[in-house]
Design a protein around this motif. Structure first.
Motif, PDB file in Angstrom:
ATOM      1  N   ASP A 107       0.860  -1.186   0.000  1.00 54.43           N
ATOM      2  CA  ASP A 107       0.000   0.000   0.000  1.00 54.43           C
ATOM      3  C   ASP A 107       0.898   1.239   0.000  1.00 54.43           C
ATOM      4  O   ASP A 107       1.670   1.454   0.940  1.00 54.43           O
ATOM      5  N   LYS A 152      -0.155   4.451  -0.144  1.00 49.99           N
ATOM      6  CA  LYS A 152      -0.857   5.680   0.240  1.00 49.99           C
ATOM      7  C   LYS A 152      -0.113   6.461   1.305  1.00 49.99           C
ATOM      8  O   LYS A 152      -0.157   7.688   1.332  1.00 49.99           O
ATOM      9  N   ASN A 192       0.140  12.535   3.712  1.00 53.66           N
ATOM     10  CA  ASN A 192       0.049  11.276   4.462  1.00 53.66           C
ATOM     11  C   ASN A 192       1.458  10.811   4.850  1.00 53.66           C
ATOM     12  O   ASN A 192       1.861   9.696   4.578  1.00 53.66           O
ATOM     13  N   GLN A 246      -5.575   3.001   7.660  1.00 57.55           N
ATOM     14  CA  GLN A 246      -5.598   2.765   6.221  1.00 57.55           C
ATOM     15  C   GLN A 246      -5.810   1.291   5.874  1.00 57.55           C
ATOM     16  O   GLN A 246      -6.135   0.951   4.732  1.00 57.55           O
ATOM     17  N   ASN A 292      -6.614   0.200  -2.143  1.00 51.65           N
ATOM     18  CA  ASN A 292      -5.246   0.706  -2.075  1.00 51.65           C
ATOM     19  C   ASN A 292      -4.171  -0.369  -2.235  1.00 51.65           C
ATOM     20  O   ASN A 292      -3.037  -0.052  -2.599  1.00 51.65           O
ATOM     21  N   ILE A 338      -0.915   5.456  -5.329  1.00 53.40           N
ATOM     22  CA  ILE A 338      -1.790   6.442  -4.697  1.00 53.40           C
ATOM     23  C   ILE A 338      -1.124   7.821  -4.739  1.00 53.40           C
ATOM     24  O   ILE A 338       0.047   7.968  -4.341  1.00 53.40           O
ATOM     25  N   ARG A 346      -2.138  12.153  -4.009  1.00 54.86           N
ATOM     26  CA  ARG A 346      -3.113  13.111  -3.491  1.00 54.86           C
ATOM     27  C   ARG A 346      -3.520  14.062  -4.626  1.00 54.86           C
ATOM     28  O   ARG A 346      -2.660  14.592  -5.347  1.00 54.86           O
ATOM     29  N   ASP A 357      -7.847  11.098  -2.620  1.00 55.47           N
ATOM     30  CA  ASP A 357      -6.765  10.317  -3.209  1.00 55.47           C
ATOM     31  C   ASP A 357      -7.102   9.963  -4.643  1.00 55.47           C
ATOM     32  O   ASP A 357      -8.270   9.800  -5.017  1.00 55.47           O
ATOM     33  N   VAL A 388      -6.076   7.034  -7.436  1.00 50.56           N
ATOM     34  CA  VAL A 388      -5.456   5.726  -7.644  1.00 50.56           C
ATOM     35  C   VAL A 388      -5.259   5.533  -9.138  1.00 50.56           C
ATOM     36  O   VAL A 388      -6.218   5.659  -9.905  1.00 50.56           O
TER      37      VAL A 388
END
Length: 466
Positions: free
Chosen positions: A37, A39, A45, A52, A59, A94, A96, A104, A106
């Protein structure tokens, strides 16, 4: 993936049975699927946020096959060291959305290949919390990650949870925060800081159990002989609650106070040392009873209810004549006597007088040593009296009057005394008890001047030899 889920479900259905003992099984191999992941490193983040995990469905990057392998070694006190290799494909990157704080985006950066090699030091809380199947842990370490064309080292930290189905098989879940020091965050150029989550099976091994009794050699007091847990791996063949190694009689059930040996009759003497193992006895009798207390065990006692010496088989010595002197010490066992005379009757003065009263009436043919007919009853009476005193010795003495030559009188007195002796011997008196002597005319008891006096001097006398 489906097969792995099915296998895990089957193990869970079997039930939680035991914890893994890392000290017994120091090696472990884990394998399963991993999810990556990215993110956490998206702008805004930059701090770990374990919430999460709930967004795994959108994610995570998951390769639907066995995608990681961990080999670890227990080093003691709850710590273990492991090395993990993992593989994945990054198709969910991921980012922003610019101008937002929580939205977010993806997207697929181009199915980037992912490879990770990580070293980990893990601490297990299994012993601390005291459960048999729930095994939470924390871990720290570092690794090197390859993402597309980029590669970088990371500092890792995380937590895990293992559910042990059996002593050596468990289901493991681990999440690891991998911090990258790349300043930028561009696919194929940088390795982003990310989370990696792993779900798989763990197998512990390496424990040695030579005798196959389920107790590892390091904890087994008898590692080459199958035994029981309660005896630290040692056997108890006779099932008497005493391990064979401490049991003096390992094949026969016994008592702890006798080192595992039996005492069937309960007399305090173990059967192997008890001459009468089924009948209670005394130590002095080697475990046999002695009912009459004479020091002879009943099994060897011919008279077990009456005291008697060992020399006579435990029976009292007989006293046939009842004179108070046992036959073994009685020189006259069939004739009552006195203790002072070794059980034989003592010859009294009255008896000697009676013998001599008879002896004075012994008549011989004139000038000869042959008996007159009327003398035989007298000789029989003397014989009967002597038989009453079988242990007494006597001397037969012959005497004559003064008529005739001295030499002839001496010879005649000796012959007459010998004749009486011979008669007595012939009629049952031992020759060893008798002696004879003649005194001729030398010991007169009356005058030789009268016929009556001379008749008194012609005599036989019986004397007791002491």
């Amino acid at each position: 993936m489906k097969q792995l889920k099915f296998f895990a479900a089957a193990l869970m259905f079997a039930g939680f049975t035991a914890q893994a003992q890392d000290s017994n099984n120091p090696w472990a191999v884990s394998f399963g699927v991993n999810g990556v992941d990215t993110k956490i490193s998206a702008e805004g983040n930059d701090k770990p946020n374990f919430v999460q995990l709930a967004n795994a469905n959108k994610n995570w990057n998951i390769l639907p096959s066995v995608s990681y392998l961990t080999v670890s070694r227990y080093v003691g006190d709850g710590f273990s060291f492991g090395l993990t290799g993992s593989v994945n494909k990054i198709d969910r990157w991921i980012e922003r959305v610019p101008g937002t704080e929580s939205t977010d985006m993806v997207y697929n950066p181009g199915d980037l290949s992912y490879y990770g090699v990580d070293a980990t030091v893990k601490y297990s809380f299994l012993e601390m919390i005291g459960t048999k199947w729930l095994d939470p842990s924390l871990h720290l370490g570092g690794g090197y990650q390859f993402v597309g064309d980029a590669s970088a080292g990371t500092v890792n930290g995380g937590a895990g949870l293992t559910l042990w189905f059996t002593e050596q098989v468990g289901l493991n879940f681990t999440t690891t925060y991998k911090h990258s020091f790349d300043d930028n965050r561009m696919p194929n150029l940088d390795v982003p800081t990310h989370f990696q989550h792993m779900l798989g099976l763990t197998f512990k091994f390496g424990g040695k159990d030579t005798d196959g009794d389920g107790i590892y050699d390091k904890d087994d007091a008898c590692p080459e002989t199958p035994g029981l847990v309660e005896f630290m791996g040692c056997p108890d063949t006779d099932a008497d609650g005493i391990a064979d190694k401490d049991d003096s009689c390992p094949d026969v059930a016994g008592l702890k106070e006798f080192n595992g040996c039996p005492d069937t009759d309960g007399d305090g003497i173990i059967d192997s040392e008890d001459a009468c193992p089924e009948v209670a006895g005394t130590k002095i009798m080697n475990g046999c009873p002695d009912a009459d207390g004479d020091g002879v065990a009943d099994k060897d006692d011919n008279c077990p209810q009456v005291k008697g010496p060992k020399e006579n088989g435990g029976c009292p010595w007989p006293d046939t004549d009842g004179d108070g002197v046992n036959d073994k010490d009685d020189k006259c066992p069939t004739v009552a006597g006195t203790v002072a005379n070794n059980g034989c009757p003592e010859v009294s003065e009255e008896t000697i007088k009676k013998l001599n009263d008879y002896a004075k009436t012994i008549l011989f043919d004139s000038g000869k040593s042959s008996f007159q007919k009327q003398t035989f009853p007298v000789l029989e009476a003397i014989t009967a009296i002597l038989k009453e005193y079988p242990n007494a010795n006597f001397s037969i003495e012959g005497h004559t009057d003064s008529q005739g030559a001295d030499a002839l009188n001496q010879k005649l007195s000796e012959a007459r005394a010998a004749a009486v002796k011979d008669y007595l011997v012939e009629h049952g008196i031992s020759t060893a008890r008798l002696s004879s002597v003649g005194f001729g005319e030398s010991k007169p008891i009356d005058t030789n001047k009268t016929a009556k006096g001379r008749a008194n001097n012609r005599r036989v006398e019986v004397k007791l030899v002491k």
